[in-house]
Design an enzyme around this catalytic site. Structure first.
Site, PDB file in Angstrom:
ATOM      1  N   SER A 110       0.844  -1.200   0.000  1.00  0.00           N
ATOM      2  CA  SER A 110       0.000   0.000   0.000  1.00  0.00           C
ATOM      3  C   SER A 110       0.879   1.251   0.000  1.00  0.00           C
ATOM      4  O   SER A 110       1.674   1.456  -0.909  1.00  0.00           O
ATOM      5  CB  SER A 110      -0.948  -0.032   1.207  1.00  0.00           C
ATOM      6  OG  SER A 110      -1.952   0.941   1.084  1.00  0.00           O
ATOM      7  N   GLU A 209      -1.500  -2.400  -8.310  1.00  0.00           N
ATOM      8  CA  GLU A 209      -2.708  -2.743  -7.555  1.00  0.00           C
ATOM      9  C   GLU A 209      -3.315  -1.446  -7.011  1.00  0.00           C
ATOM     10  O   GLU A 209      -2.673  -0.404  -7.006  1.00  0.00           O
ATOM     11  CB  GLU A 209      -2.386  -3.726  -6.425  1.00  0.00           C
ATOM     12  CG  GLU A 209      -1.451  -3.201  -5.352  1.00  0.00           C
ATOM     13  CD  GLU A 209      -2.136  -2.440  -4.222  1.00  0.00           C
ATOM     14  OE1 GLU A 209      -3.314  -2.733  -3.914  1.00  0.00           O
ATOM     15  OE2 GLU A 209      -1.496  -1.544  -3.642  1.00  0.00           O
ATOM     16  N   HIS A 278      -4.622  -5.450  -1.737  1.00  0.00           N
ATOM     17  CA  HIS A 278      -5.386  -5.208  -0.517  1.00  0.00           C
ATOM     18  C   HIS A 278      -6.454  -6.262  -0.244  1.00  0.00           C
ATOM     19  O   HIS A 278      -7.265  -6.102   0.660  1.00  0.00           O
ATOM     20  CB  HIS A 278      -6.048  -3.832  -0.598  1.00  0.00           C
ATOM     21  CG  HIS A 278      -5.114  -2.686  -0.388  1.00  0.00           C
ATOM     22  ND1 HIS A 278      -4.222  -2.271  -1.360  1.00  0.00           N
ATOM     23  CD2 HIS A 278      -4.911  -1.872   0.678  1.00  0.00           C
ATOM     24  CE1 HIS A 278      -3.532  -1.238  -0.902  1.00  0.00           C
ATOM     25  NE2 HIS A 278      -3.921  -0.981   0.333  1.00  0.00           N
TER      26      HIS A 278
END
Length: 306
Positions: A110, A209, A278
């Protein structure tokens, strides 16, 4: 590009928050989770601090704690407790020469994308896009996520990336490619363009992502990568989990349709539905490792260089 030393049972793992903070009561749960796995934990002093309402201390505090964990001889590996926001602030305060001279396992994802990009680029060190302690390991460390993580950290041979059961690799553009695997969260990759920490895409395979964003931002950030010349430099592209990413106005025009347009005219192989990001389960990717992708056999492998 160097793989760090393996994570042996009994090793000490340094716990850091390079972006957002965790609640004080969460610290003990994180330590206990690692102890249950057979490791010791050493916790950075800023992890439950709050700065500006969402960051784990000031930029200098967060950077200094990460620097200290890398140079601490008692610490064998460094795991991020969570992501969040604010890692962009710490980049100029990291001691990249120190990190390069003290190579260790570093795990997160992230907002940690900034650190993966910078460390692989500046320190010649493989890092790991993998589960974080508070976000993943404490409450929902399923068997497939755990196996993928420890295989990536401890393998002596070629690593075959495997999706969890029930998830197949899909092909958007056919072909084969070899290059170092780089990338991470789309918003961070886009924001890094034009900085010293810009992703090094030349002849490499780009992993992307994202989470909790509307399709309009996926389109905006994706075209930023294209217009900046990043995508045409890549030898291949791997699309990971796009978790809670929606197009409320036209649901059928999803992230894959969007990337079909973003990648139009680029003659490079593209695979998607790779389960890293995630979502859960969450598979680990050794960032900076040489990656081989083949859409015909639907295989993705990483070369181990110890």
């Amino acid at each position: 590009m160097r793989f760090p030393s393996k994570l042996e049972k009994g090793a000490t793992i340094g716990l850091v928050c390079t972006s957002s903070f965790v609640k004080t009561e969460r610290i003990g749960e994180c330590v206990k989770a690692l102890e249950n796995l057979g490791y010791k934990a050493k916790v950075a002093g800023n992890v439950d601090k709050s700065f500006a309402g969402y960051m784990a201390g000031t930029a200098i505090e967060r950077a200094e704690w990460l620097n200290m964990m890398f140079c601490d001889p008692e610490v064998d590996a460094i795991f991020c407790m969570r992501g969040g926001d604010g890692s962009s602030r710490i980049m100029e305060h990291l001691d990249y020469e120190l990190i390069k001279n003290n190579p260790k396992i570093f795990v997160g994802y992230s907002d940690v994308t900034n650190l993966h990009t910078a460390i692989t680029k500046k320190c010649d060190l493989v890092t790991f896009h993998g589960p974080m302690v508070s976000s993943n390991i404490v409450d929902d460390f399923d068997e497939e996520t755990a196996e993928s993580l420890f295989t990536a950290l401890n393998s002596d041979k070629l690593i075959e990336f495997k999706n969890p059961k029930g998830f197949d690799f899909e092909v958007l553009k056919e072909g084969k490619a070899t290059g170092r695997i780089i990338g991470g969260n789309l918003s961070l990759l886009s924001a890094g363009i034009g900085t010293p920490y810009e992703v090094d895409a030349q002849d490499n395979i780009l992993f992307i992502e994202e989470v909790c964003e509307p399709m309009s931002k996926i389109e905006k950030w994706g075209y930023h990568l294209r217009n900046a010349g990043i995508l045409k430099k890549c030898s291949g592209i791997i699309l990971g989990q796009f978790t809670k990413v929606v197009n409320e106005d036209m649901p059928e025009y999803d992230e894959i349709k969007t990337f079909e347009d973003i990648l139009d005219g680029l003659d490079i192989p593209v695979m998607y539905n790779i389960q890293s990001g995630h979502g859960k389960p969450m598979m680990t990717i050794p960032m900076g490792a040489v990656c081989n992708m083949d859409t015909a056999t639907k295989t993705i492998t990483f070369e181990v260089e110890r």
